[in-house]
Design a protein around this motif. Structure first.
Motif, PDB file in Angstrom:
ATOM      1  N   GLY A 110       0.817  -1.209   0.000  1.00 45.61           N
ATOM      2  CA  GLY A 110       0.000   0.000   0.000  1.00 45.61           C
ATOM      3  C   GLY A 110       0.847   1.254   0.000  1.00 45.61           C
ATOM      4  O   GLY A 110       1.686   1.448   0.896  1.00 45.61           O
ATOM      5  N   ALA A 111       0.635   2.099  -1.013  1.00 41.48           N
ATOM      6  CA  ALA A 111       1.403   3.349  -1.140  1.00 41.48           C
ATOM      7  C   ALA A 111       0.536   4.563  -0.852  1.00 41.48           C
ATOM      8  O   ALA A 111       0.754   5.637  -1.405  1.00 41.48           O
ATOM      9  CB  ALA A 111       2.010   3.457  -2.537  1.00 41.48           C
ATOM     10  N   GLY A 112      -0.468   4.370   0.022  1.00 40.39           N
ATOM     11  CA  GLY A 112      -1.194   5.518   0.540  1.00 40.39           C
ATOM     12  C   GLY A 112      -0.395   6.153   1.667  1.00 40.39           C
ATOM     13  O   GLY A 112       0.757   5.785   1.933  1.00 40.39           O
ATOM     14  N   VAL A 113      -1.006   7.102   2.356  1.00 42.07           N
ATOM     15  CA  VAL A 113      -0.244   7.846   3.353  1.00 42.07           C
ATOM     16  C   VAL A 113       0.161   6.976   4.543  1.00 42.07           C
ATOM     17  O   VAL A 113       1.237   7.163   5.112  1.00 42.07           O
ATOM     18  CB  VAL A 113      -1.025   9.099   3.806  1.00 42.07           C
ATOM     19  N   VAL A 114      -0.655   5.981   4.915  1.00 38.93           N
ATOM     20  CA  VAL A 114      -0.268   5.104   6.020  1.00 38.93           C
ATOM     21  C   VAL A 114       0.894   4.219   5.604  1.00 38.93           C
ATOM     22  O   VAL A 114       1.879   4.067   6.336  1.00 38.93           O
ATOM     23  CB  VAL A 114      -1.473   4.264   6.500  1.00 38.93           C
ATOM     24  N   GLY A 115       0.814   3.616   4.415  1.00 31.42           N
ATOM     25  CA  GLY A 115       1.928   2.811   3.929  1.00 31.42           C
ATOM     26  C   GLY A 115       3.190   3.627   3.766  1.00 31.42           C
ATOM     27  O   GLY A 115       4.298   3.172   4.089  1.00 31.42           O
ATOM     28  N   ALA A 116       3.032   4.857   3.268  1.00 27.35           N
ATOM     29  CA  ALA A 116       4.180   5.738   3.096  1.00 27.35           C
ATOM     30  C   ALA A 116       4.834   6.047   4.437  1.00 27.35           C
ATOM     31  O   ALA A 116       6.065   6.072   4.563  1.00 27.35           O
ATOM     32  CB  ALA A 116       3.754   7.030   2.405  1.00 27.35           C
ATOM     33  N   ALA A 117       4.016   6.283   5.465  1.00 27.46           N
ATOM     34  CA  ALA A 117       4.557   6.572   6.797  1.00 27.46           C
ATOM     35  C   ALA A 117       5.247   5.345   7.389  1.00 27.46           C
ATOM     36  O   ALA A 117       6.298   5.459   8.031  1.00 27.46           O
ATOM     37  CB  ALA A 117       3.442   7.061   7.721  1.00 27.46           C
ATOM     38  N   CYS A 118       4.663   4.157   7.171  1.00 24.72           N
ATOM     39  CA  CYS A 118       5.305   2.933   7.662  1.00 24.72           C
ATOM     40  C   CYS A 118       6.671   2.762   7.003  1.00 24.72           C
ATOM     41  O   CYS A 118       7.664   2.423   7.668  1.00 24.72           O
ATOM     42  CB  CYS A 118       4.423   1.723   7.361  1.00 24.72           C
TER      43      CYS A 118
END
Length: 380
Positions: A8-16
């Motif tokens: 997942g390259a949404g904002v949660v995945g990006a933050a992880c």
């Protein structure tokens, strides 16, 4: 081979991915679409503490609020620490709002009726007062996701970050019970751990690993007005009904006015919620309802046109808490999903906590309320 695969390259995945790289791990981010191509790209960018009941989600929001401000120091992501004003239609509602603010024990100010226009000069008359939350903020979510991934790859010189878009995860690699990577339609990726940050599709990813995480889509629409030459709205402004709608379990349509300006001039108008699966059909009645409620807050909006509307799907969990942490039913699989409409605001804290678990550290917050197997009995 990577240390971690983030799905997942949404904002949660990006933050992880960002915080995992910062912790020294080599990370591969994989997404069947583009960066911020799902729920993140259809969000308003809320960074709120005002709408959270006291408890684990508010604790998560407060941690995330501070992390957003740290991130904004090196790249603003159009971060706006504008504050939020919650308005009450009646004295009884104001008492409820004031009591909630007291229980939250966060910075706030009770606003008398004759003080409302000091905060918002164009606000409609007749409201009974409100509560102002200076910690509420706004971020441009697509830009934030893109910058987190970019800076995760070039800023720290510790771990490395690789982005693979257009690749669909089809299953998991295993060594016995342990997850050791993912299979995709473009090849396998071997890794020491996998993070499920697939948002609304997090339940489907979990099912590929043979575990149950009950995430459902909750559709929401946003209206966008033509630009204003001068700012009309100073803060994020919403009615008390929004707090109730956020906590509701209803499958039916709920709307409550959430109105705010943007740096480029347009005003964003939300918010609606309804569980209709992944139906993207534009609903004119819903948009009319949102527009009417917004005009009731700011009559000057009646003089402007709406230039576009869009919808997204919030990843809804039955208990309104996200799923964060390693899954004991599938060791090596960590979940970071199910944030409903708060994913953008809660992303940095989620990524920070996931990174701490990935390196075997003690998380800054107790993850027990967010544990992935808390729904196990419901699935039997």
């Amino acid at each position: 081979m990577a240390d971690v695969v983030v799905i997942g390259a949404g904002v949660v995945g990006a933050a992880c991915a960002y915080y995992a790289v910062r912790a020294g791990l080599d990370v591969v981010v994989v997404d069947r679409g583009s960066v911020a191509g799902g729920t993140t790209g259809a969000g308003e960018g809320n960074v709120l503490v005002s709408d959270k009941e006291p408890g684990p989600e508010l604790d998560l929001a407060l941690l995330s609020n501070g992390l957003w401000r740290e991130l904004a120091e090196f790249d603003g992501f159009e971060f706006e620490p504008k504050g939020g004003l919650v308005v009450a239609e009646t004295g009884e509602v104001l008492e409820t709002l004031t009591a909630l603010a007291g229980r939250q024990a966060v910075e706030h100010a009770v606003v008398a009726p004759d003080e409302l226009n000091d905060y918002e000069p164009h606000l409609a008359k007749g409201f009974a007062g409100g509560v102002f939350y200076p910690q509420d903020a706004q971020v441009q979510p697509m830009l934030a996701a893109a910058r987190l991934i970019r800076h995760g790859g070039d800023r720290f010189g510790r771990g490395a970050l690789t982005l693979r878009t257009g690749a669909t995860v089809t299953g998991f690699l295993r060594d016995g019970d342990r997850i050791t990577g993912v299979t995709t339609d473009r090849g396998d990726i071997i890794a020491g751990a996998v993070v499920n940050a697939a948002g609304t599709w997090g339940g489907e990813i979990a099912a590929l690993a043979g575990v149950h995480v009950p995430i459902l889509p909750r559709r929401g629409f946003i209206l966008v007005t033509e630009p204003f030459e001068k700012p009309l709205i100073r803060h994020k402004v919403y009615t008390a009904a929004y707090v109730t709608d956020v906590a509701s379990d209803s499958e039916g349509l709920e709307t409550s006015a959430v109105v705010e300006g943007t740096p480029s001039g347009p005003v964003l108008i939300g918010a609606s919620r309804e569980r209709v699966g992944f139906d993207r059909t534009i609903s004119v009645p819903v948009l009319e309802r949102l527009a009417r409620q917004a005009v009731e807050l700011f009559p000057a909006l009646a003089e402007r046109r709406a230039i576009r509307a869009y919808c997204g799907f919030r990843p809804y969990c039955p208990d309104h808490l996200p799923v964060i942490g390693e899954d004991p039913r599938a060791p090596g699989l960590h979940h970071a999903c199910g944030h409903e409409g708060a994913g953008i605001g809660l992303a940095p804290a989620t990524g920070h906590l996931i990174a701490q678990t990935l390196i075997g550290g003690r998380p800054d917050l107790d993850l027990t309320p967010f544990r992935p197997d808390r729904f196990q009995e419901e699935s039997r």
